[in-house]
Design an enzyme around this catalytic site. Structure first.
Site: not given
Length: 205
Positions: A74-76, A111
């Site tokens: 996950s990435d933000q 994401a």
């Protein structure tokens, strides 16, 4: 028999304590492996594309070390007027971020990628989704913003606001379809992906 005996090895590819806490809510046994990737945005890359690419790269990097596992990446990325707003890293940068965002709407792209290491085709292995959250920041004076930062010290959070902590006091409005997305791991989207990968919840076969 262990109710999760047929569960594939589940790995969270992240160094984030926030994502670890969120994933633990599902009650599934999992491991944590920190991915080693370059998180620098590419030239000309849109914020949502950056988040999606990095989520996938994190999951894939860990999956290459853990054959047959289900890996969560996950990435933000926070954006204001199309500009990426990353993790501030220190007090001075965080204050500048909050000064720029006060009274404004900021879009957070969270994401998520679930990589199924049981599948040989990389196009079939990766489930990918971007969950957007629109956040309106309160129009607060510098003294309040400075005091908030000294108490919370959210220097490892994109946008300098921990909505699960005192950061909620500097936010005016949060709009999204998944209440856990802003914290860093969209659990509604993740449970969809896990079900698609054959994971069963509640110990039911």
């Amino acid at each position: 028999m262990d109710q999760f005996s047929d569960l594939p090895r589940l790995i969270l590819g992240s160094s984030s304590s926030y994502r670890k806490e969120l994933l633990s809510r599902l009650g599934l046994p999992f491991e944590v492996i920190v991915p080693d990737i370059d998180e620098t945005p590419l030239a000309g890359e849109t914020p949502d594309a950056t988040a999606m690419r990095l989520a996938k790269e994190k999951a894939r990097a860990v999956a290459q070390k853990a054959e047959g596992a289900l890996v969560i990446g996950s990435d933000q990325v926070a954006t204001l007027d199309g500009e990426q707003i990353g993790k501030p890293g220190n007090h001075e940068n965080a204050l500048k971020q909050l000064q720029k965002m006060r009274g404004r709407e900021v879009i957070f792209h969270t994401a998520l990628c679930l990589w199924d290491g049981r599948r040989s085709d990389p196009y079939e292995a990766a489930q990918l989704r971007n969950v957007q959250t629109i956040v309106t920041f309160r129009d607060l004076p510098d003294t309040e913003l400075d005091a908030y930062l000294r108490i919370e010290q959210p220097y490892d959070c994109a946008g300098s606001a921990k909505n699960e902590g005192l950061g909620i006091a500097i936010l005016k409005d949060i709009r999204n379809d998944d209440p856990t997305a802003l914290t860093g791991l969209p659990l509604i989207a993740l449970t969809d992906m896990l079900r698609h990968a054959g994971v069963r919840f509640f110990g039911l076969k």
